[in-house]
Design a protein around this motif. Structure first.
Motif, PDB file in Angstrom:
ATOM      1  N   ASP A 161      15.785  12.435  19.614  1.00 27.90           N
ATOM      2  CA  ASP A 161      14.926  12.417  21.341  1.00 27.90           C
ATOM      3  C   ASP A 161      13.035  13.849  21.339  1.00 27.90           C
ATOM      4  O   ASP A 161      14.038  14.581  20.715  1.00 27.90           O
ATOM      5  N   ALA A 163      11.156  14.605  22.822  1.00 28.08           N
ATOM      6  CA  ALA A 163      10.900  15.097  24.263  1.00 28.08           C
ATOM      7  C   ALA A 163      11.473  17.190  23.490  1.00 28.08           C
ATOM      8  O   ALA A 163      10.611  17.801  24.347  1.00 28.08           O
ATOM      9  N   ASP A 164      12.452  16.559  23.130  1.00 28.40           N
ATOM     10  CA  ASP A 164      13.520  18.374  23.073  1.00 28.40           C
ATOM     11  C   ASP A 164      13.364  18.359  21.763  1.00 28.40           C
ATOM     12  O   ASP A 164      14.845  19.325  21.448  1.00 28.40           O
ATOM     13  N   VAL A 216       4.801  12.518  26.002  1.00 27.10           N
ATOM     14  CA  VAL A 216       5.743  13.320  25.597  1.00 27.10           C
ATOM     15  C   VAL A 216       4.804  13.723  24.657  1.00 27.10           C
ATOM     16  O   VAL A 216       5.285  14.860  24.353  1.00 27.10           O
ATOM     17  N   ARG A 219       2.798  16.426  25.488  1.00 25.88           N
ATOM     18  CA  ARG A 219       3.208  18.076  26.168  1.00 25.88           C
ATOM     19  C   ARG A 219       3.656  18.874  24.887  1.00 25.88           C
ATOM     20  O   ARG A 219       4.788  19.608  24.293  1.00 25.88           O
ATOM     21  N   VAL A 220       5.067  18.382  24.212  1.00 28.28           N
ATOM     22  CA  VAL A 220       5.567  18.329  23.079  1.00 28.28           C
ATOM     23  C   VAL A 220       4.852  19.284  22.255  1.00 28.28           C
ATOM     24  O   VAL A 220       4.834  20.089  22.081  1.00 28.28           O
TER      25      VAL A 220
END
Length: 279
Positions: A161, A163-164, A216, A219-220
């Motif tokens: 993912d 996101a992380d 996302v 943000r990432v």
């Protein structure tokens, strides 16, 4: 035996696309399209295989899935069902990124989010060699194909993912690039039947307004980029203002701007991580 001109005429009539007919016949013969003129007669088994490919294309299968290959800028990549087919519109955004990277000294750090086939990362590796490149892809099918396409390029690919992803790179990345899913779920019926039938939904749709994945990405990228680092992300032609708002609302960005595609339609957003600006 059939002849190349006769088969091309038949395929063009069925597909109304001479270039597709040439591509499929060349694939069936195992030659480059430019060498079709050198072929005299076509064996019956090859002609039958070609006719089968034409029938499948006429039924809606993407040419790239039928041949297993797709061109993107200066590179050719493998694709297959379950992997998003790279588009010419994305080439413009990739060119913007390569121009930014060409102006940076040393070995810039690049991260591709939503890598799909890995075409963007492969193009950057070919056109701006020497970067330290990373890419992440959620789909196991696409990640497997991307690994094939990125073999020997030095790109570090992970399946997971976005996101992380790449927490170890936080605050050090020079450029983040992404072609995420961005079609609103409510627009499903307006998507070309060929696309929604054959290409992976994971790479197409992203929430009610189509902006879930782009939020996302914003943000990432804010997490990964160093001050002055760049981000660029593709979006639907109707999302130009909305995506600019997404990046502005995320905070931490300067110079948020939208850019058109070949047809002068809004297509990708760019921004600079706030702080000391690059270049």
């Amino acid at each position: 035996m059939a002849t190349v001109p006769a088969l091309l005429a038949e395929g063009t009539l069925r597909l109304a696309a001479p270039a597709e007919a040439r591509t499929l016949l060349a694939h069936a013969l195992g030659v480059e399209p430019s060498r079709l003129a050198l072929v005299d007669d076509v064996p019956s088994e090859v002609a039958a295989a070609y006719e089968g490919l034409v029938a499948r294309r006429a039924a809606g299968e993407p040419v790239q899935y039928l041949t297993g290959r797709a061109w993107f800028r200066t590179v050719e990549v493998a694709v297959e069902p379950g992997v998003f087919v790279p588009r010419p519109e994305t080439e413009l955004m990739t060119g913007w990124a390569i121009e930014r990277l060409a102006a940076l000294p040393g070995r810039p750090v690049v991260v591709e989010l939503c890598a799909g086939s890995g075409a963007i990362s492969a193009a950057i590796a070919a056109e701006r060699p020497g970067c330290r490149q990373y890419a992440v892809e959620l789909s196991s099918t696409a990640a497997r194909v991307a690994e094939e396409n990125l073999a020997g390029t030095g790109v570090s690919l992970v399946e997971g993912d976005m996101a992380d992803a790449f927490g170890e790179l936080d605050g050090t990345v020079d450029l983040v690039i992404a072609n995420p899913p961005y079609i609103p779920l409510e627009a499903w019926e307006h998507v070309a039947v060929d696309v929604r039938t054959h290409e992976p939904e994971l790479a197409l749709f992203s929430g009610a307004d189509g902006l879930d994945a782009l939020r996302v990405v914003a943000r990432v990228a804010a997490r990964l980029l160093r001050p002055g680092g760049f981000v660029c992300a593709e979006h639907a032609e109707v999302q130009g203002e909305a995506v600019v708002d997404v990046f502005a609302a995320t905070g931490g960005y300067a110079q948020v701007a939208d850019h058109p595609d070949y047809n002068d339609r809004p297509r990708y957003v760019t921004a600079v991580r706030a702080g000391k600006l690059a270049g």
